[in-house]
Design a protein around this motif. Structure first.
Motif, PDB file in Angstrom:
ATOM      1  N   LEU A  78      -2.341  -0.184  -2.487  1.00  0.00           N
ATOM      2  CA  LEU A  78      -3.635  -0.824  -1.893  1.00  0.00           C
ATOM      3  C   LEU A  78      -3.617  -0.262  -0.463  1.00  0.00           C
ATOM      4  N   LEU A  79      -2.601  -0.490   0.257  1.00  0.00           N
ATOM      5  CA  LEU A  79      -2.775  -0.221   1.748  1.00  0.00           C
ATOM      6  C   LEU A  79      -3.138   1.256   2.033  1.00  0.00           C
ATOM      7  N   ILE A  80      -2.503   1.964   1.367  1.00  0.00           N
ATOM      8  CA  ILE A  80      -2.723   3.662   1.381  1.00  0.00           C
ATOM      9  C   ILE A  80      -4.066   3.715   1.049  1.00  0.00           C
ATOM     10  N   VAL A  81      -4.771   3.307  -0.218  1.00  0.00           N
ATOM     11  CA  VAL A  81      -6.008   3.500  -0.285  1.00  0.00           C
ATOM     12  C   VAL A  81      -7.143   2.801   0.760  1.00  0.00           C
ATOM     13  N   SER A  82      -6.638   1.660   1.457  1.00  0.00           N
ATOM     14  CA  SER A  82      -7.366   1.139   2.158  1.00  0.00           C
ATOM     15  C   SER A  82      -7.427   1.768   3.633  1.00  0.00           C
ATOM     16  N   GLY A  83      -6.493   2.629   3.970  1.00  0.00           N
ATOM     17  CA  GLY A  83      -6.651   3.490   4.870  1.00  0.00           C
ATOM     18  C   GLY A  83      -7.228   4.746   4.635  1.00  0.00           C
ATOM     19  N   ALA A  84      -7.181   4.922   3.485  1.00  0.00           N
ATOM     20  CA  ALA A  84      -8.078   6.364   3.045  1.00  0.00           C
ATOM     21  C   ALA A  84      -9.828   6.009   3.036  1.00  0.00           C
ATOM     22  N   ILE A  85     -10.168   4.734   2.526  1.00  0.00           N
ATOM     23  CA  ILE A  85     -11.413   4.349   2.638  1.00  0.00           C
ATOM     24  C   ILE A  85     -12.043   4.167   4.109  1.00  0.00           C
ATOM     25  N   VAL A  86     -11.129   3.766   5.021  1.00  0.00           N
ATOM     26  CA  VAL A  86     -11.626   3.685   6.354  1.00  0.00           C
ATOM     27  C   VAL A  86     -11.686   5.144   6.992  1.00  0.00           C
ATOM     28  N   LEU A  87     -10.754   6.211   6.782  1.00  0.00           N
ATOM     29  CA  LEU A  87     -10.547   7.363   7.171  1.00  0.00           C
ATOM     30  C   LEU A  87     -11.741   8.171   6.829  1.00  0.00           C
ATOM     31  N   ILE A  88     -12.259   8.028   5.629  1.00  0.00           N
ATOM     32  CA  ILE A  88     -13.189   8.731   5.102  1.00  0.00           C
ATOM     33  C   ILE A  88     -14.568   8.300   5.658  1.00  0.00           C
ATOM     34  N   THR A  89     -14.739   7.000   5.475  1.00  0.00           N
ATOM     35  CA  THR A  89     -16.181   6.327   6.261  1.00  0.00           C
ATOM     36  C   THR A  89     -16.012   6.795   7.766  1.00  0.00           C
ATOM     37  N   TRP A  90     -14.988   6.566   8.332  1.00  0.00           N
ATOM     38  CA  TRP A  90     -15.190   6.791   9.978  1.00  0.00           C
ATOM     39  C   TRP A  90     -15.665   8.308   9.958  1.00  0.00           C
ATOM     40  N   TYR A  91     -14.905   9.244   9.537  1.00  0.00           N
ATOM     41  CA  TYR A  91     -15.063  10.962   9.530  1.00  0.00           C
ATOM     42  C   TYR A  91     -16.338  11.229   9.257  1.00  0.00           C
ATOM     43  N   ARG A  92     -16.945  10.733   8.165  1.00  0.00           N
ATOM     44  CA  ARG A  92     -18.250  10.721   7.616  1.00  0.00           C
ATOM     45  C   ARG A  92     -19.366  10.528   8.723  1.00  0.00           C
ATOM     46  N   HIS A  93     -18.812   9.114   9.075  1.00  0.00           N
ATOM     47  CA  HIS A  93     -20.054   8.619  10.217  1.00  0.00           C
ATOM     48  C   HIS A  93     -19.837   9.435  11.587  1.00  0.00           C
ATOM     49  N   GLU A  94     -18.764   9.889  11.903  1.00  0.00           N
ATOM     50  CA  GLU A  94     -18.565  10.542  13.267  1.00  0.00           C
ATOM     51  C   GLU A  94     -19.124  11.924  12.985  1.00  0.00           C
ATOM     52  N   TYR A  95     -18.780  12.858  11.483  1.00  0.00           N
ATOM     53  CA  TYR A  95     -19.378  14.005  11.619  1.00  0.00           C
ATOM     54  C   TYR A  95     -20.940  14.072  11.504  1.00  0.00           C
ATOM     55  N   GLU A  96     -21.429  13.200  10.881  1.00  0.00           N
ATOM     56  CA  GLU A  96     -23.099  13.047  10.543  1.00  0.00           C
ATOM     57  C   GLU A  96     -23.541  12.990  11.877  1.00  0.00           C
ATOM     58  N   GLY A  97     -22.773  12.066  12.765  1.00  0.00           N
ATOM     59  CA  GLY A  97     -23.473  11.472  13.860  1.00  0.00           C
ATOM     60  C   GLY A  97     -23.481  12.870  15.013  1.00  0.00           C
TER      61      GLY A  97
END
Length: 408
Positions: free
Chosen positions: A371-390
């Motif tokens: 669960l903790l690793i999945v949590s890290g992956a969710i934040v990483l993917i969301t943050w990366y997409r937000h930064e990249y799209e920005g």
């Protein structure tokens, strides 16, 4: 506020090492029965807290938070006092449920300090504040274990209630709340409705991910809490079980204490999201070996390492929310975040208790790590997409960065 958090943190964790052992005193129950009820009794407090946290947050935004903190201390103190007179599993369950209405002292104190702290040093200040509750968490289980071994479980609940009442007295006499009226709050405070607060959250993908992760992290972290004393008994034996359970709890608190302020300061400097992602992955990796320990000292070392990683997650997360939220809605927004944390606190203990009952205690460590690793992956993917799209938008529409929709 540091000392009030110290007393509350210490008081509430004093009873954790022997909560499941206290249940065993009510009757001749099977191990599976005790494990399941440990999860439900531990988690039910957060059921009512889940409902009330946003309400208290909104009340705090309008009328200040000092009086709410005093009310919390009085309500928790009375509930814990009555737990010392419980005669059945249902008595304890009901009192823990009522206690949930007032469970939110530490998050409310974080909201109070957050709203009066400049954004650029929020991580460091909140990390420092957290050391108060963490120091209490560190000493509470050890002291609770000693008191339980010396005086019994019922008497320990009564002693704990006294320290909670002392926390309320500290806030009453020692805290002066400054209700800032900034230009932002003067112009917008009356314009914000709960619907608009929720729309603000859903309109910021990274903020939404961080708040949802609050629930997942609590599910992971609290899944093992109510059964930890049973795990200590399994690998160590019945000798001084309350004391060694307290040691296992406190080891995580020591790691948390050592690193909470440092992680907050690093987050101020390098970015809160980057540190949050790193800590989530680190916590997931550290949790996994707990399933394979063969003696108490191995468990204590792993709990210490867990505390180092978990220690920065709360101050970094709150500092990020503080950074993204207008001042006039921070209390309500932090209330939603607290509510999600309590939702995780409801699910985690019950989930952990059922896993332990059906598949053994080791299985809880496997699921928690995932669960903790999945949590890290969710934040990483969301943050990366937000930064990249920005960055893509910035490159193709250079003027878009100046539009009101891109200011937060």
């Amino acid at each position: 506020m540091w000392f009030a958090n110290f007393f509350v943190g210490g008081s509430l964790t004093m009873v954790l090492p022997f909560l499941s052992l206290y249940i065993e005193e009510f009757g001749n129950f099977s191990d599976a029965y005790v494990q399941n009820w440990s999860g439900w009794i531990f988690g039910i407090t957060f059921g009512t807290a889940f409902i009330f946290s946003p309400i208290w947050g909104r009340v705090g935004d309008k009328f200040g938070r000092k009086n709410i903190l005093i009310l919390f201390a009085a309500g928790m103190g009375l509930s814990v006092l009555l737990m010392g007179f419980a005669n059945s599993v249902w008595d304890l369950f009901f009192l823990r449920l009522i206690m949930g209405i007032f469970t939110g002292f530490i998050p409310m104190s974080q909201a109070l300090i957050s709203t009066q702290t400049p954004k650029e040093i929020a991580g460091r200040v909140l990390g420092t504040l957290q050391t108060g509750s963490v120091t209490g968490n560190l000493m509470g289980p050890l002291l609770g274990g000693v008191l339980a071994d010396m005086f019994g479980y019922s008497a320990t609940f009564k002693w704990v209630s006294i320290t909670i009442f002392m926390s309320g007295l500290l806030v009453l006499l020692g805290i002066r709340e400054l209700l800032y009226k900034t230009e932002e709050s003067t112009n917008k405070e009356t314009a914000y409705t709960s619907k608009q607060v929720l729309l603000h959250i859903f309109g910021h993908p990274v903020l939404l991910a961080v708040m949802l992760i609050s629930a997942l992290v609590q599910v992971a972290h609290f899944s093992v809490q109510p059964i930890l004393s049973l795990y200590v008994a399994e690998i160590h034996g019945p000798t001084s079980i309350a004391f060694f359970s307290g040691m296992a709890f406190s080891a995580a608190g020591l790691g948390n204490l050592m690193m909470a302020r440092r992680w907050g300061r690093i987050g101020d400097r390098t970015g809160y999201i980057k540190i949050l992602i790193f800590l989530l992955f680190m916590a997931g990796i550290v949790y996994f070996p707990g399933a394979f320990v063969t003696n108490i000292w191995q468990l204590v070392v792993l709990r210490f390492l867990l505390g180092i990683s978990i220690g920065g997650i709360i101050p970094v997360r709150i500092a990020y929310i503080r950074q993204e939220a207008p001042l006039s809605i921070q209390g309500e927004m932090l209330g939603y975040n607290t509510s999600l944390r309590f939702l995780g606190n409801i699910i985690g203990p019950a989930f952990g208790g059922m896993l332990a009952g059906f598949f053994g205690i080791s299985s809880v460590f496997f699921v928690t790590s995932a669960l903790l690793i999945v949590s890290g992956a969710i934040v990483l993917i969301t943050w990366y997409r937000h930064e990249y799209e920005g960055k893509q938008r910035k490159g193709t529409h250079s003027l878009s960065s100046h539009s009101p929709n891109h200011s937060s």
